[in-house]
Enzyme design. Structure first.
Site, PDB file in Angstrom:
ATOM      1  N   LEU A  44     -36.557  59.765 -24.055  1.00 46.35           N
ATOM      2  CA  LEU A  44     -35.276  59.773 -23.338  1.00 46.35           C
ATOM      3  C   LEU A  44     -35.437  59.391 -21.873  1.00 46.35           C
ATOM      4  O   LEU A  44     -36.311  59.891 -21.180  1.00 46.35           O
ATOM      5  CB  LEU A  44     -34.654  61.166 -23.457  1.00 46.35           C
ATOM      6  CG  LEU A  44     -33.269  61.347 -22.839  1.00 46.35           C
ATOM      7  CD1 LEU A  44     -32.410  62.259 -23.717  1.00 46.35           C
ATOM      8  CD2 LEU A  44     -33.354  61.921 -21.430  1.00 46.35           C
ATOM      9  N   LEU A  45     -34.590  58.476 -21.466  1.00 50.66           N
ATOM     10  CA  LEU A  45     -34.499  58.116 -20.046  1.00 50.66           C
ATOM     11  C   LEU A  45     -33.241  58.779 -19.514  1.00 50.66           C
ATOM     12  O   LEU A  45     -32.193  58.685 -20.128  1.00 50.66           O
ATOM     13  CB  LEU A  45     -34.408  56.591 -19.931  1.00 50.66           C
ATOM     14  CG  LEU A  45     -34.019  55.924 -18.610  1.00 50.66           C
ATOM     15  CD1 LEU A  45     -34.549  54.489 -18.588  1.00 50.66           C
ATOM     16  CD2 LEU A  45     -32.518  55.901 -18.342  1.00 50.66           C
ATOM     17  N   ASN A  46     -33.383  59.470 -18.355  1.00 52.39           N
ATOM     18  CA  ASN A  46     -32.152  59.882 -17.686  1.00 52.39           C
ATOM     19  C   ASN A  46     -32.153  59.418 -16.235  1.00 52.39           C
ATOM     20  O   ASN A  46     -32.252  58.195 -16.019  1.00 52.39           O
ATOM     21  CB  ASN A  46     -31.798  61.360 -17.929  1.00 52.39           C
ATOM     22  CG  ASN A  46     -32.814  62.386 -17.521  1.00 52.39           C
ATOM     23  OD1 ASN A  46     -33.970  62.306 -17.886  1.00 52.39           O
ATOM     24  ND2 ASN A  46     -32.387  63.380 -16.779  1.00 52.39           N
ATOM     25  N   ASP A  47     -32.028  60.283 -15.270  1.00 53.06           N
ATOM     26  CA  ASP A  47     -31.711  59.843 -13.904  1.00 53.06           C
ATOM     27  C   ASP A  47     -32.648  58.800 -13.306  1.00 53.06           C
ATOM     28  O   ASP A  47     -33.868  58.895 -13.455  1.00 53.06           O
ATOM     29  CB  ASP A  47     -31.783  61.041 -12.936  1.00 53.06           C
ATOM     30  CG  ASP A  47     -31.053  62.252 -13.434  1.00 53.06           C
ATOM     31  OD1 ASP A  47     -30.370  62.174 -14.460  1.00 53.06           O
ATOM     32  OD2 ASP A  47     -31.198  63.296 -12.791  1.00 53.06           O
ATOM     33  N   GLN A  63     -36.400  59.402 -14.836  1.00 58.17           N
ATOM     34  CA  GLN A  63     -36.729  60.614 -15.576  1.00 58.17           C
ATOM     35  C   GLN A  63     -36.988  60.247 -17.037  1.00 58.17           C
ATOM     36  O   GLN A  63     -36.228  59.468 -17.640  1.00 58.17           O
ATOM     37  CB  GLN A  63     -35.531  61.586 -15.538  1.00 58.17           C
ATOM     38  CG  GLN A  63     -35.338  62.308 -14.243  1.00 58.17           C
ATOM     39  CD  GLN A  63     -36.288  63.488 -14.106  1.00 58.17           C
ATOM     40  OE1 GLN A  63     -36.109  64.505 -14.730  1.00 58.17           O
ATOM     41  NE2 GLN A  63     -37.305  63.327 -13.279  1.00 58.17           N
ATOM     42  N   TYR A 106     -38.712  67.100 -12.062  1.00 60.84           N
ATOM     43  CA  TYR A 106     -37.288  66.749 -12.116  1.00 60.84           C
ATOM     44  C   TYR A 106     -36.933  65.744 -11.014  1.00 60.84           C
ATOM     45  O   TYR A 106     -37.781  65.322 -10.222  1.00 60.84           O
ATOM     46  CB  TYR A 106     -36.437  68.024 -12.008  1.00 60.84           C
ATOM     47  CG  TYR A 106     -36.184  68.696 -13.345  1.00 60.84           C
ATOM     48  CD1 TYR A 106     -36.894  68.338 -14.492  1.00 60.84           C
ATOM     49  CD2 TYR A 106     -35.222  69.701 -13.472  1.00 60.84           C
ATOM     50  CE1 TYR A 106     -36.647  68.959 -15.714  1.00 60.84           C
ATOM     51  CE2 TYR A 106     -34.969  70.321 -14.689  1.00 60.84           C
ATOM     52  CZ  TYR A 106     -35.682  69.956 -15.810  1.00 60.84           C
ATOM     53  OH  TYR A 106     -35.433  70.563 -17.014  1.00 60.84           O
ATOM     54  N   ARG A 166     -31.515  71.649  -7.182  1.00 62.32           N
ATOM     55  CA  ARG A 166     -32.408  70.518  -7.472  1.00 62.32           C
ATOM     56  C   ARG A 166     -31.913  69.186  -6.913  1.00 62.32           C
ATOM     57  O   ARG A 166     -30.822  69.079  -6.399  1.00 62.32           O
ATOM     58  CB  ARG A 166     -32.615  70.390  -8.991  1.00 62.32           C
ATOM     59  CG  ARG A 166     -31.333  70.309  -9.804  1.00 62.32           C
ATOM     60  CD  ARG A 166     -31.647  70.232 -11.307  1.00 62.32           C
ATOM     61  NE  ARG A 166     -30.425  70.199 -12.072  1.00 62.32           N
ATOM     62  CZ  ARG A 166     -29.854  71.264 -12.624  1.00 62.32           C
ATOM     63  NH1 ARG A 166     -30.422  72.444 -12.533  1.00 62.32           N
ATOM     64  NH2 ARG A 166     -28.711  71.153 -13.285  1.00 62.32           N
ATOM     65  N   ASP A 167     -32.768  68.183  -7.097  1.00 62.94           N
ATOM     66  CA  ASP A 167     -32.499  66.768  -6.818  1.00 62.94           C
ATOM     67  C   ASP A 167     -32.431  66.448  -5.320  1.00 62.94           C
ATOM     68  O   ASP A 167     -31.413  65.923  -4.822  1.00 62.94           O
ATOM     69  CB  ASP A 167     -31.205  66.298  -7.523  1.00 62.94           C
ATOM     70  CG  ASP A 167     -31.151  66.710  -8.991  1.00 62.94           C
ATOM     71  OD1 ASP A 167     -32.234  66.915  -9.577  1.00 62.94           O
ATOM     72  OD2 ASP A 167     -30.044  66.840  -9.545  1.00 62.94           O
ATOM     73  N   GLU A 223     -25.037  67.887  -9.269  1.00 64.19           N
ATOM     74  CA  GLU A 223     -26.332  67.271  -9.542  1.00 64.19           C
ATOM     75  C   GLU A 223     -26.417  65.969  -8.750  1.00 64.19           C
ATOM     76  O   GLU A 223     -25.419  65.295  -8.502  1.00 64.19           O
ATOM     77  CB  GLU A 223     -26.474  66.976 -11.038  1.00 64.19           C
ATOM     78  CG  GLU A 223     -26.502  68.242 -11.874  1.00 64.19           C
ATOM     79  CD  GLU A 223     -26.948  68.005 -13.316  1.00 64.19           C
ATOM     80  OE1 GLU A 223     -27.929  68.620 -13.749  1.00 64.19           O
ATOM     81  OE2 GLU A 223     -26.301  67.203 -14.012  1.00 64.19           O
TER      82      GLU A 223
HETATM   83  C1  FRU Z   1     -29.257  65.235 -14.034  1.00 67.39           C
HETATM   84  C2  FRU Z   1     -30.397  66.223 -14.124  1.00 67.39           C
HETATM   85  C3  FRU Z   1     -30.897  66.604 -12.763  1.00 67.39           C
HETATM   86  C4  FRU Z   1     -32.300  67.062 -13.060  1.00 67.39           C
HETATM   87  C5  FRU Z   1     -32.725  66.083 -14.116  1.00 67.39           C
HETATM   88  C6  FRU Z   1     -33.685  66.626 -15.133  1.00 67.39           C
HETATM   89  O1  FRU Z   1     -29.106  64.463 -15.167  1.00 67.39           O
HETATM   90  O2  FRU Z   1     -29.997  67.367 -14.871  1.00 67.39           O
HETATM   91  O3  FRU Z   1     -30.093  67.551 -12.107  1.00 67.39           O
HETATM   92  O4  FRU Z   1     -33.134  67.015 -11.939  1.00 67.39           O
HETATM   93  O5  FRU Z   1     -31.540  65.665 -14.763  1.00 67.39           O
HETATM   94  O6  FRU Z   1     -34.120  65.607 -15.980  1.00 67.39           O
END
Ligand code: FRU
Length: 479
Positions: A44-47, A63, A106, A166-167, A223
């Site tokens: 999975l790719l996210n942020d 991510q 994260y 976070r972030d 976020e």
């Molecule tokens: C947003 C999030 C961030 C967190 C990351 C974890 O999509 O939930 O807040 O740092 O993804 O993968």
């Protein structure tokens, strides 16, 4: 995809070669791979993370949980690019291999400091009772891509925040480093904390205050807050989870929003003259957009084409998510515009006048004009029965409607199958980028944007002009 926690948090080194090979082979089986968008090699790719400029190249991380289409033990994958269109992936670079990021490296940001790239990110740590202790931590990447993690925690969990903190985004404002961090208070309201690097040393951060951006705190968590400066206007990009729909209409599980502000008061601290909250994107999936002020003067952003807590048809092939095209932000007549960087035109490999087509390779750009006082309906990803993704451009009522209810494999149906936005009732243009299972639609060169996915059947590759009139070009795109 729902996978057991033990699997999602299984140490990387416990995955056997055989298991990894099977995952890779499964990913390859998917018919929906994008060609000119970044997708995860597996999992999975996210942020987007750490979007920055270093050693003559743009740096972009994302991510990733590499072992399936679920949110597990996250790492940062590194890519770099000279033109912001062609990215070279070098692999997982920031791993959860330290007591300060034991349950996930994260999201975070990056900035060049003393010839190294400083990565400012959240260490997700859980104790034996699975209670989360979010830590803001750092690492330096050198020119060879070696990572050295900072020994000390840079920002500890403050007393007034819950486990959701976070972030961090580092940015330079008038020569001083600041960072904003997304947070939730104990009353479960989202807010943003502002920090300042003491003596401009990124290893020491001092709390300045909770950033007043004219929010109503109807969200339960913010976020990925990002502050960029477009001309002299601070623009706050953020992902407010659980935002009240009375504050902003949105259809997706969580919105990706922004505010254009007039000034940044670092003392109060406040973003003064903040606009109402606005949708950054009107499509089906766009989240965690990350932006930065590039050294060449451009304000660049990139978004996750995906959303938290949604299952996708690609999950059965052990991968999920993609990065958007890199977009440049501008403000014209007080409005925010987001449009792919100029170099995207280098993907155009052939050009034709726009007409219906029974077959394409689902990898093209349309550059279209619609007359004032007209209604035009197009179907992309069309099959011979006329099913596909429909786009209605109504310049008489001033409305755009995108409908994916008849396009390929359906998913996330509880969030509806159409998306719309209003436009001014006048002649309108659309640049539409199609990449196998991704669409990015830019109305009036980025005044409104629809980003989303469709997962077409094999025979859904046509273009139909159902009604009305659209003139312009069809460009085949080649990576
Ligand atoms: C947003 C999030 C961030 C967190 C990351 C974890 O999509 O939930 O807040 O740092 O993804 O993968």
């Amino acid at each position: 995809m729902n996978l057991p926690q033990e699997l999602r948090y299984r140490p990387y080194e416990d995955w056997t070669k055989e298991e990894i090979k099977n995952i890779r082979e499964n990913v390859e089986r998917s018919p929906w791979h994008a060609t000119y968008h970044i997708e995860p090699k597996t999992g999975l790719l996210n942020d987007p993370n750490g979007f920055s400029y270093y050693k003559g190249k743009f740096q972009l991380f994302y991510q990733n949980w590499p072992f399936g289409a679920a949110h597990g033990l996250k790492s940062w994958v590194h890519t770099e690019s000279k033109d912001l269109v062609h990215f070279k992936e070098t692999g997982i670079i920031l791993k959860p291999d330290n007591p300060h990021d034991s349950h996930g490296a994260y999201s975070g940001s990056a900035y060049e400091i003393n010839d190294k790239l400083f990565l400012f990110y959240t260490g997700n740590v859980r104790d034996k009772n699975w209670i989360r202790h979010p830590l803001q931590i750092g690492a330096f990447m050198d020119k060879k891509g070696h990572i050295t993690k900072c020994k000390n925690v840079l920002i500890d969990q403050p007393e007034d925040v819950s486990e959701h903190f976070r972030d961090p985004q580092i940015f330079n404002y008038k020569g001083q480093f600041y960072a904003i961090v997304g947070a939730q208070n104990h009353a479960k309201q989202g807010f943003i904390k502002l920090y300042k690097a003491l003596n401009n040393d990124v290893l020491h951060w001092q709390f300045v205050g909770d950033l007043d951006f004219g929010g109503k705190a109807s969200e339960y968590m913010i976020e990925c807050p990002n502050l960029v400066f477009v001309g002299d206007k601070p623009v706050l990009l953020y992902s407010p989870q659980g935002l009240s729909k009375s504050e902003l209409h949105y259809d997706n599980i969580y919105p990706n929003a922004y505010k254009i502000c007039q000034s940044f008061d670092t003392h109060t601290p406040a973003l003064k003259g903040a606009s109402d909250i606005l949708n950054l994107d009107f499509g089906f999936e766009c989240y965690a957009t990350q932006g930065f002020n590039a050294p060449d003067g451009r304000v660049l952003t990139v978004s996750w084409i995906g959303l938290p807590d949604i299952d996708y048809p690609t999950d059965r092939y052990d991968y999920q998510g993609a990065m958007s095209l890199v977009k440049e932000l501008q403000i014209k007549n007080g409005k925010l515009y987001q449009y792919p960087v100029e170099a995207v035109t280098s993907l155009r490999s052939s050009q034709e006048d726009f007409t219906s087509k029974s077959e394409t390779n689902n990898c093209y750009e349309l550059e279209l004009q619609f007359k004032a006082n007209s209604k035009t309906k197009l179907t992309l990803f069309a099959d011979d029965k006329g099913n596909g993704l429909t786009i209605l451009v109504d310049t008489s009522q001033g409305k755009i409607l995108v409908d994916r209810s008849k396009a390929g494999e359906q998913y996330a149906l509880e969030f509806g199958t159409t998306r719309s936005c209003t436009i001014e009732a006048k002649a309108t243009s659309a640049n539409i980028f199609i990449d196998k299972s991704i669409f990015e639609i830019f109305i009036n060169k980025g005044e409104k944007v629809f980003t989303g996915r469709v997962f077409p059947q094999m025979n859904q590759t046509g273009i139909i002009i159902n009604s009305g009139e659209a003139t312009g070009k069809y460009y085949e795109l080649k990576y």
